[in-house]
Design an enzyme around this catalytic site. Structure first.
Site, short mmCIF file in Angstrom:
data_model
loop_
_atom_site.label_atom_id
_atom_site.label_comp_id
_atom_site.label_asym_id
_atom_site.label_seq_id
_atom_site.Cartn_x
_atom_site.Cartn_y
_atom_site.Cartn_z
N ARG A 86 1.23 -1.21 0.17
CA ARG A 86 -0.10 -0.09 -0.06
C ARG A 86 0.69 1.09 0.36
NH1 ARG A 86 -3.63 -0.46 4.65
NH2 ARG A 86 -4.89 -1.53 2.89
N TYR A 87 1.97 1.06 0.43
CA TYR A 87 3.01 3.00 0.68
C TYR A 87 3.73 2.13 0.00
CZ TYR A 87 -0.15 3.30 5.08
OH TYR A 87 -0.64 3.62 6.18
N ARG A 133 7.14 0.30 1.77
CA ARG A 133 7.63 -1.41 2.75
C ARG A 133 6.07 -2.14 2.73
NH1 ARG A 133 5.42 3.48 4.77
NH2 ARG A 133 3.90 4.16 6.23
N CYS A 161 -3.30 -18.48 14.75
CA CYS A 161 -2.79 -17.26 15.70
C CYS A 161 -3.21 -17.87 17.21
CB CYS A 161 -3.53 -16.06 16.08
SG CYS A 161 -3.82 -14.49 14.56
N CYS A 182 -8.58 -12.44 18.12
CA CYS A 182 -9.12 -11.88 19.23
C CYS A 182 -10.94 -11.61 19.21
CB CYS A 182 -8.61 -10.49 19.11
SG CYS A 182 -6.56 -10.63 19.56
N CYS A 207 -10.76 -8.74 16.14
CA CYS A 207 -9.64 -8.79 14.81
C CYS A 207 -10.44 -8.71 13.64
CB CYS A 207 -9.33 -10.51 14.54
SG CYS A 207 -8.01 -10.63 12.93
N ARG A 238 -8.88 -8.21 10.66
CA ARG A 238 -8.53 -9.50 9.08
C ARG A 238 -9.52 -10.63 9.90
NH1 ARG A 238 -3.00 -8.65 9.18
NH2 ARG A 238 -3.37 -6.41 8.37
N ASP A 277 -11.79 -1.44 12.92
CA ASP A 277 -11.97 -0.79 12.17
C ASP A 277 -13.95 -1.02 11.65
OD1 ASP A 277 -9.82 0.26 10.91
OD2 ASP A 277 -8.71 -2.34 10.99
N ASP A 309 -7.89 3.39 10.22
CA ASP A 309 -7.47 3.26 9.04
C ASP A 309 -8.48 3.00 7.87
OD1 ASP A 309 -5.23 1.27 7.27
OD2 ASP A 309 -4.82 -0.10 8.66
N LYS A 368 -3.32 4.54 7.45
CA LYS A 368 -2.99 4.83 8.64
C LYS A 368 -3.74 6.71 8.48
CE LYS A 368 -1.21 0.85 10.33
NZ LYS A 368 -1.05 0.41 9.27
C1 PLP Z 1 0.05 -0.34 9.20
C2 PLP Z 1 0.63 -0.57 7.27
C3 PLP Z 1 1.81 -1.01 7.31
C4 PLP Z 1 3.04 0.33 8.17
O1 PLP Z 1 2.93 1.31 8.10
P1 PLP Z 1 3.70 2.20 9.11
O2 PLP Z 1 3.19 3.12 9.49
O3 PLP Z 1 4.82 2.58 8.63
O4 PLP Z 1 4.00 1.46 10.76
C5 PLP Z 1 2.81 -1.05 6.50
N1 PLP Z 1 1.58 -1.60 5.04
C6 PLP Z 1 0.30 -1.65 5.66
C7 PLP Z 1 -0.37 -2.45 3.75
C8 PLP Z 1 0.17 -1.32 6.70
O5 PLP Z 1 -1.61 -1.46 6.83
S1 SF4 Z 2 -6.06 -9.16 16.17
FE1 SF4 Z 2 -6.05 -11.05 14.73
S2 SF4 Z 2 -4.50 -11.15 13.53
FE2 SF4 Z 2 -3.86 -10.36 15.65
S3 SF4 Z 2 -3.68 -11.89 17.56
FE3 SF4 Z 2 -5.64 -11.33 17.39
S4 SF4 Z 2 -6.99 -13.02 16.12
FE4 SF4 Z 2 -4.48 -13.07 15.16
#
Ligand code: PLP
Ligand code: SF4
Length: 380
Positions: free
Chosen positions: A116-117, A120, A129, A133, A136, A138, A297, A334, A341
């Site tokens: 996305r960025y 990174r 996991c 959670c 979560c 995801r 989220d 996000d 973010k």
């Molecule tokens: C959060 C995130 C990152 C890392 O972002 P930082 O602001 O540098 O911590 C990188 N890629 C994705 C897709 C993210 O959601």
């Molecule tokens: S937030 Fe989701 S991915 Fe992270 S530890 Fe909890 S269950 Fe696992």
């Protein structure tokens, strides 16, 4: 009901801690995954039992004996229980909610990579996991333990990173990377470390919170071979900072790994100034640096955990200036749809122009900061 399960619930409810309690593989294997096991640990009404059964058809439950031992037996508002035990609220789906609110799939050039960025990537190495959670984000993929990410897929992802010289920072996440064996994790990390343009490797893990015994000397000694490694963990409530959890954080930091924390602002769990302040100060005392505080989220079934945005701003405002800067995380949303973010801050700039800025300090007092003079006029 097997004898072993009875033994696990008895252990959880007592203070007895045999040596195998500290073996993470025992913790993992003996996770509480069914209502039948859960009812031996906490009080559940008939309705709660059937509600939980129903929830489990959508997103699985797994609670390590360690984390379960922190739950209050008779309190449905226990902050540990609320993160670990499903409630019928998670089956409510609002129109604004999505399976993939951050559009991770749309920004995935190859499976398990989110790019996305510019500099990174997020690298999802497992869907498993140690604890699932309830909040979560995801949850659409996490917990699908049968859906194994293969070595071939890992290789495709590593190849993508090695072919993109702009990627200087790889964030290994999932799932929780620390449920993998040291060997499997090392294969991934060493492959990334062999890529010249990858400057830092970060790992996102909730293991220090939910299964601290996983942070073994063996694990941290493996990681320290691949410095610079950074880790972010996920404490949400001060009662999670037990002596075992604090010791796990210390093992990480003592290996020279900077340790950050990302919390999610959760209704009824940590959405007030006092709880958040206690959590943040305890983190800093444990050498863990608060990094982000996330607005919850828009994943499906999380509506009951969401707070109003003003709540987070109010908390950050109450903390800024009043406690160490080290203890105050960045509050972010996000962006739905995948914008990344976005920092959401209390306002400290009242006005600004060519000549001056008018600012407000943490107490609400007003200050004026003059801009530098025009270089051409005042200096030769
Ligand atoms: C959060 C995130 C990152 C890392 O972002 P930082 O602001 O540098 O911590 C990188 N890629 C994705 C897709 C993210 O959601
Ligand atoms: S937030 Fe989701 S991915 Fe992270 S530890 Fe909890 S269950 Fe696992």
């Amino acid at each position: 009901m097997s004898e072993l399960n009875t033994e696990v619930s008895q252990l959880i409810n007592s203070n007895e801690r045999p040596s195998y309690w500290y073996d993470w593989k025992w913790q993992y294997k003996n996770r509480i995954t069914t209502v039948e096991e859960l009812r031996r640990i906490i009080t559940l009404s008939e309705k709660e039992k059937s509600d939980i059964e129903f929830c489990l058809t959508n997103f699985r439950m797994a609670i390590t004996p360690y984390y379960a031992s922190l739950m209050q037996k008779d309190n449905v508002n226990c902050p540990i229980r609320m993160q670990a035990v499903p409630t019928i609220n998670e089956t409510v789906k609002l129109d604004c909610e999505m399976a993939d609110p951050l559009n991770e799939e749309g920004e995935s050039p190859v499976p398990n990579i989110v790019h996305r960025y510019p500099d990174r990537v997020l690298f999802l190495v497992t869907h498993r996991c140690s604890m699932y959670c309830r909040h979560c984000t995801r949850r659409r993929v996490v917990g699908e333990e049968d859906n194994i990410i293969t070595e071939a897929e890992i290789k495709t992802a590593v190849d993508y990173i090695s072919q993109n010289t702009k990627i200087r920072d790889v964030l290994i996440s999932g799932g929780d990377p620390f449920v993998m064996s040291d060997e499997r994790l090392e294969r991934i990390i060493s492959a990334l470390r062999a890529i010249e343009h990858v400057e830092i490797i970060r790992i996102g893990t909730r293991v220090p919170v939910v299964m601290p015994m996983r942070v073994t000397e063996g694990l941290v000694n493996m990681l320290r071979k691949y410095h610079p490694i950074w880790i972010n963990t996920h404490f949400n409530h001060p009662s999670e900072l037990t002596p075992d959890a604090i010791a796990a954080c210390a093992r990480i930091v003592d290996a020279g790994i900077p340790l950050g924390n990302q919390s999610v602002l959760l209704r009824g769990i940590n959405d007030n100034v006092d709880t958040m302040k206690t959590l943040l100060l305890k983190l800093v005392k444990s050498r863990v640096r608060p990094y982000y505080l996330y607005q919850c989220d828009l994943s499906q079934g999380l509506g009951h955990f969401r707070t109003r945005v003003e709540k987070g701003v109010e908390i950050i405002q109450a903390l800024t200036g009043n406690i160490s800067g080290y203890a105050v995380p960045k509050f972010v949303i996000d962006a739905p749809g995948g914008g990344g973010k976005i920092p959401v801050n209390p306002e400290y700039i009242i006005s600004g122009d060519n000549k001056k800025y008018i600012l407000r300090n943490y107490k609400g007092d007003i200050y004026k900061y003059p801009q530098p003079p025009d270089l051409a006029d005042e200096y030769k």
